[in-house]
Enzyme design. Sequence first.
Site, PDB file in Angstrom:
ATOM      1  N   GLN A  13       3.022   9.955   1.727  1.00  0.00           N
ATOM      2  CA  GLN A  13       4.379   9.398   1.794  1.00  0.00           C
ATOM      3  C   GLN A  13       5.272   9.868   0.649  1.00  0.00           C
ATOM      4  OE1 GLN A  13       2.584   5.278   2.321  1.00  0.00           O
ATOM      5  NE2 GLN A  13       4.482   5.035   3.466  1.00  0.00           N
ATOM      6  N   GLY A  56       0.836  -1.196   0.000  1.00  0.00           N
ATOM      7  CA  GLY A  56       0.000   0.000   0.000  1.00  0.00           C
ATOM      8  C   GLY A  56       0.867   1.241   0.000  1.00  0.00           C
ATOM      9  N   CYS A  76       6.167  -0.278   7.566  1.00  0.00           N
ATOM     10  CA  CYS A  76       5.807   0.925   6.812  1.00  0.00           C
ATOM     11  C   CYS A  76       7.008   1.354   5.990  1.00  0.00           C
ATOM     12  CB  CYS A  76       5.399   2.040   7.771  1.00  0.00           C
ATOM     13  SG  CYS A  76       4.933   3.569   6.931  1.00  0.00           S
ATOM     14  N   LEU A  77       6.768   1.689   4.736  1.00  0.00           N
ATOM     15  CA  LEU A  77       7.860   2.143   3.869  1.00  0.00           C
ATOM     16  C   LEU A  77       8.467   3.445   4.380  1.00  0.00           C
ATOM     17  CD1 LEU A  77       6.175   1.344   0.425  1.00  0.00           C
ATOM     18  CD2 LEU A  77       8.013   0.064   1.545  1.00  0.00           C
ATOM     19  N   HIS A  91      -2.022   7.545   7.411  1.00  0.00           N
ATOM     20  CA  HIS A  91      -1.045   8.415   6.718  1.00  0.00           C
ATOM     21  C   HIS A  91      -1.717   9.703   6.234  1.00  0.00           C
ATOM     22  CE1 HIS A  91       2.687   6.150   6.507  1.00  0.00           C
ATOM     23  NE2 HIS A  91       2.103   5.082   5.981  1.00  0.00           N
ATOM     24  N   HIS A 102      -4.134   1.563   7.895  1.00  0.00           N
ATOM     25  CA  HIS A 102      -2.756   2.065   7.935  1.00  0.00           C
ATOM     26  C   HIS A 102      -2.595   3.245   6.965  1.00  0.00           C
ATOM     27  CE1 HIS A 102       1.787   1.263   7.979  1.00  0.00           C
ATOM     28  NE2 HIS A 102       1.651   1.992   6.876  1.00  0.00           N
ATOM     29  N   GLU A 103      -3.131   3.093   5.756  1.00  0.00           N
ATOM     30  CA  GLU A 103      -2.998   4.165   4.740  1.00  0.00           C
ATOM     31  C   GLU A 103      -3.846   5.383   5.109  1.00  0.00           C
ATOM     32  OE1 GLU A 103      -0.606   3.579   3.073  1.00  0.00           O
ATOM     33  OE2 GLU A 103      -0.551   1.395   3.004  1.00  0.00           O
TER      34      GLU A 103
HETATM   35  O1  GNR Z   1       4.101  -2.642   2.561  1.00  0.00           O
HETATM   36  C1  GNR Z   1       3.476  -2.495   3.615  1.00  0.00           C
HETATM   37  N1  GNR Z   1       3.150  -3.589   4.356  1.00  0.00           N
HETATM   38  C2  GNR Z   1       2.273  -3.544   5.431  1.00  0.00           C
HETATM   39  C3  GNR Z   1       2.213  -4.665   6.254  1.00  0.00           C
HETATM   40  C4  GNR Z   1       1.365  -4.703   7.341  1.00  0.00           C
HETATM   41  C5  GNR Z   1       0.544  -3.628   7.596  1.00  0.00           C
HETATM   42  C6  GNR Z   1       0.601  -2.491   6.788  1.00  0.00           C
HETATM   43  C7  GNR Z   1       1.450  -2.466   5.714  1.00  0.00           C
HETATM   44  S1  GNR Z   1       1.485  -1.063   4.687  1.00  0.00           S
HETATM   45  C8  GNR Z   1       3.139  -1.135   4.068  1.00  0.00           C
HETATM   46  C9  GNR Z   1       3.371  -0.071   3.019  1.00  0.00           C
HETATM   47  C10 GNR Z   1       3.198   1.288   3.626  1.00  0.00           C
HETATM   48  O2  GNR Z   1       3.986   1.828   4.345  1.00  0.00           O
HETATM   49  N2  GNR Z   1       2.075   1.909   3.373  1.00  0.00           N
HETATM   50  O3  GNR Z   1       1.828   3.108   3.931  1.00  0.00           O
HETATM   51 NI    NI Z   2       2.961   3.171   5.746  1.00  0.00          NI
END
Ligand code: GNR
Ligand code: NI
Length: 170
Positions: free
Chosen positions: A51, A46, A92-93, A138, A134-135
């Site tokens: 980001q 995601g 998270c990236l 952000h 999660h997104e």
């Molecule tokens: O690549 C991602 N893997 C992930 C694994 C578990 C819960 C959330 C994520 S999102 C993350 C990519 C990212 O940072 N998206 O904002």
């Molecule tokens: Ni993230």
Amino acid sequence: MAILEILEFPDSRLRTKAAEVTEVTDKTRRVIEDMFDTMYDAPGIGLAATQVDVHQQIIVIDVSEDKSEPLVFINPKITVLDGELEKMQEGCLSVPGFYEDIERIEHCQIDAIGKDGQPFTMEATGLLAVCIQHEMDHLDGKLFVDYLSNTKRDRIRKKLEKQHRLAAKA
Ligand code: GNR
Ligand code: NI
């Protein structure tokens, strides 16, 4: 094809609240294409526009095994369908190299606009539900490390700051 730079914690730009998209234009679709390129390249499941320093409510997700199910959510709204929480290890990236268990709503509904500008509704469970939440965090200027203790978050911040200092010198 354009791979964009991903902002990393504790960059203050990650704290920006994204604005609603008022009109889905070719420019919006170009950002979405670049976000998919960036997400698949990373690789991640995601990516939120925040980001890549674009402060509009745009999310791309692909939780499929073979990266064949790209999903786009513009101006997403979440409705809880089941109050149950599930714990999942998140990464998270924007916080590279750190993974922690986070509790999220297990079953939710998302109302959003697609890249064609059309509203749609989708139900989500499991990894997709986790990823959407999660997104959406952000877009709200929030990171998964915000759910951790101050001690843990500070430790992660210091490690990443050190990496950033070393990278800047190289
Ligand atoms: O690549 C991602 N893997 C992930 C694994 C578990 C819960 C959330 C994520 S999102 C993350 C990519 C990212 O940072 N998206 O904002
Ligand atoms: Ni993230």
